[in-house]
Motif scaffolding. Structure first.
Motif, PDB file in Angstrom:
ATOM      1  N   ALA A 293       0.833  -1.203   0.000  1.00 63.79           N
ATOM      2  CA  ALA A 293       0.000   0.000   0.000  1.00 63.79           C
ATOM      3  C   ALA A 293       0.867   1.253   0.000  1.00 63.79           C
ATOM      4  O   ALA A 293       2.008   1.242   0.463  1.00 63.79           O
ATOM      5  N   GLN A 294       0.319   2.328  -0.549  1.00 67.69           N
ATOM      6  CA  GLN A 294       0.954   3.628  -0.424  1.00 67.69           C
ATOM      7  C   GLN A 294       0.810   4.106   1.027  1.00 67.69           C
ATOM      8  O   GLN A 294      -0.121   3.706   1.735  1.00 67.69           O
ATOM      9  N   PRO A 295       1.702   4.969   1.496  1.00 60.69           N
ATOM     10  CA  PRO A 295       1.566   5.476   2.864  1.00 60.69           C
ATOM     11  C   PRO A 295       0.356   6.380   3.030  1.00 60.69           C
ATOM     12  O   PRO A 295      -0.161   6.543   4.136  1.00 60.69           O
ATOM     13  N   ALA A 296      -0.117   7.011   1.950  1.00 60.14           N
ATOM     14  CA  ALA A 296      -1.286   7.887   2.011  1.00 60.14           C
ATOM     15  C   ALA A 296      -1.858   8.044   0.618  1.00 60.14           C
ATOM     16  O   ALA A 296      -1.187   7.776  -0.378  1.00 60.14           O
ATOM     17  N   TYR A 297      -3.113   8.487   0.556  1.00 59.14           N
ATOM     18  CA  TYR A 297      -3.812   8.701  -0.703  1.00 59.14           C
ATOM     19  C   TYR A 297      -4.481  10.072  -0.658  1.00 59.14           C
ATOM     20  O   TYR A 297      -4.859  10.549   0.409  1.00 59.14           O
ATOM     21  N   VAL A 298      -4.646  10.678  -1.815  1.00 56.25           N
ATOM     22  CA  VAL A 298      -5.297  11.977  -1.901  1.00 56.25           C
ATOM     23  C   VAL A 298      -6.786  11.777  -2.135  1.00 56.25           C
ATOM     24  O   VAL A 298      -7.181  11.053  -3.051  1.00 56.25           O
ATOM     25  N   THR A 299      -7.610  12.399  -1.341  1.00 59.50           N
ATOM     26  CA  THR A 299      -9.057  12.310  -1.528  1.00 59.50           C
ATOM     27  C   THR A 299      -9.525  13.413  -2.472  1.00 59.50           C
ATOM     28  O   THR A 299      -8.880  14.455  -2.578  1.00 59.50           O
ATOM     29  N   PRO A 300     -10.653  13.221  -3.161  1.00 56.73           N
ATOM     30  CA  PRO A 300     -11.103  14.207  -4.142  1.00 56.73           C
ATOM     31  C   PRO A 300     -11.590  15.498  -3.517  1.00 56.73           C
ATOM     32  O   PRO A 300     -11.699  16.509  -4.193  1.00 56.73           O
ATOM     33  N   LYS A 301     -11.910  15.457  -2.234  1.00 56.82           N
ATOM     34  CA  LYS A 301     -12.328  16.653  -1.513  1.00 56.82           C
ATOM     35  C   LYS A 301     -11.938  16.471  -0.050  1.00 56.82           C
ATOM     36  O   LYS A 301     -11.772  15.336   0.414  1.00 56.82           O
ATOM     37  N   PRO A 302     -11.780  17.539   0.682  1.00 55.78           N
ATOM     38  CA  PRO A 302     -11.424  17.386   2.103  1.00 55.78           C
ATOM     39  C   PRO A 302     -12.506  16.630   2.867  1.00 55.78           C
ATOM     40  O   PRO A 302     -13.701  16.779   2.582  1.00 55.78           O
ATOM     41  N   VAL A 303     -12.102  15.816   3.802  1.00 55.69           N
ATOM     42  CA  VAL A 303     -13.041  15.123   4.681  1.00 55.69           C
ATOM     43  C   VAL A 303     -13.138  15.941   5.956  1.00 55.69           C
ATOM     44  O   VAL A 303     -12.194  16.000   6.753  1.00 55.69           O
ATOM     45  N   THR A 304     -14.278  16.592   6.143  1.00 51.84           N
ATOM     46  CA  THR A 304     -14.446  17.515   7.267  1.00 51.84           C
ATOM     47  C   THR A 304     -15.631  17.172   8.158  1.00 51.84           C
ATOM     48  O   THR A 304     -15.734  17.703   9.259  1.00 51.84           O
ATOM     49  N   ASP A 305     -16.525  16.340   7.689  1.00 52.82           N
ATOM     50  CA  ASP A 305     -17.711  15.991   8.469  1.00 52.82           C
ATOM     51  C   ASP A 305     -18.243  14.647   8.004  1.00 52.82           C
ATOM     52  O   ASP A 305     -17.654  14.002   7.121  1.00 52.82           O
ATOM     53  N   GLY A 306     -19.371  14.239   8.599  1.00 51.67           N
ATOM     54  CA  GLY A 306     -19.912  12.935   8.274  1.00 51.67           C
ATOM     55  C   GLY A 306     -20.305  12.785   6.822  1.00 51.67           C
ATOM     56  O   GLY A 306     -20.028  11.758   6.196  1.00 51.67           O
TER      57      GLY A 306
END
Length: 317
Positions: A237-250
């Motif tokens: 696995a990669q150490p981290a992945y980029v999400t398409p938008k920030p995860v800020t809430d549910g």
């Protein structure tokens, strides 16, 4: 959160809403078709006729019960999309059109649609192992689409969730090695995403996230076993992945999880389209269907419409 914003540079950019490190290839439709045409009746004709009949029944259900119209209309739209995709492939292949049509169904309303979706799912899934590569991928997506519709409401299902026994994973043939590696990459990313969103999900969704992550770990382990049995080193696995938008809430957490499941479905359809091995195809259909159903569950929770992908796993252009 710094690991999310500053992952390693290799394969870190999202493409077409997909998670980084999931550069999934498009289906090999043109290469897989070959030359010439089969002589027997086209086995996709009954699937297309069933999809048309299901769409018509859903239209009637929407008219008969306006309070349930939104759910019935989603079924109608998805099954109509199935019919269109199948008919396009039938016309392209130009085989004889004989053979049985739609299976008769007596149920009415959502109860009837529930029965129809269960039958149509089995009808499509049973064909996948013996079809040419591109057709197998398309029909697997139809089966997964029916399963996803079952997950939109208990009135339509909820249907069955497939589980995986890593010890029972088949050995992939040589031509499927790269596709299994890509499925493994998708599973790695999904596991990472579930770890990311845990802190943002409401308490009522924690158990579902835990169960989903466990299923992805089982599929990851299965991929690693398959590759090892073929003498191939599994990529980590990669150490981290980029999400398409920030995860800020549910809600944003649910949306990102749905994207991760979409990528998993695409990867497993890629496996189906790059092998003729019946055991591996059967395993991949279960994985594709499971991802489609989880994607639907999270899209429902996030309030996204339509909640069920019509053709899960279809590569995006």
């Amino acid at each position: 959160m710094s690991s999310v914003r500053n992952p390693r540079t290799r394969r870190e950019v999202l493409r077409a809403g997909a998670l980084a490190a999931l550069a999934l290839p498009i289906g090999l439709g043109a290469a897989a078709c070959g030359k010439g045409y089969a002589d027997g009746p086209d086995p996709l004709v009954p699937l297309a006729e069933q999809a048309k009949a299901d769409a018509a029944a859903a239209d009637e259900a929407a008219k008969a019960a306006p309070e349930q119209a939104a759910l019935a209309q989603q079924v109608a739209a998805a099954r109509r999309a199935h019919a269109t995709a199948l008919q396009s492939e039938i016309d392209r292949q130009n085989q004889p059109k004989g053979g049985p049509g739609a299976i008769g169904q007596n149920g009415k309303g959502l109860a009837g649609l529930k029965q129809r979706l269960a039958v149509s799912r089995r009808q499509a899934a049973d064909l996948v192992p013996g079809l040419p590569a591109y057709r197998a991928g398309l029909v697997a997506s139809v089966a997964a689409g029916c399963a996803a519709l079952q997950r939109t409401s208990d009135q339509l299902g909820p249907g069955e969730d497939a589980t995986v026994d890593p010890a029972a994973a088949p050995q992939p043939p040589a031509e499927a090695g790269d596709a299994v590696q890509e499925a493994l990459a998708a599973e790695h990313a999904a596991i990472w995403v579930y770890g990311l969103v845990t802190a943002f999900l409401p308490d009522g969704y924690q158990a579902s996230a835990t169960d989903s992550a466990a299923e992805h770990r089982a599929r990851r382990d299965a991929c690693e076993r398959m590759l090892a049995s073929a003498g191939v080193t599994a990529k980590p696995a990669q150490p981290a992945y980029v999400t398409p938008k920030p995860v800020t809430d549910g809600k944003s957490a649910m949306a990102v999880v749905a994207i991760a499941e979409t990528d998993v479905a695409t990867a497993w359809r890629g496996v189906i389209e790059r092998t003729d091995d019946r055991g591996l195809r059967g395993f991949a259909v279960l994985a594709l269907t499971g991802a489609a159903r989880r994607c639907t569950r999270w899209r429902v929770a996030a309030g996204e419409h339509p909640s069920a992908p019509a053709l899960p796993g279809t590569p995006q252009s």
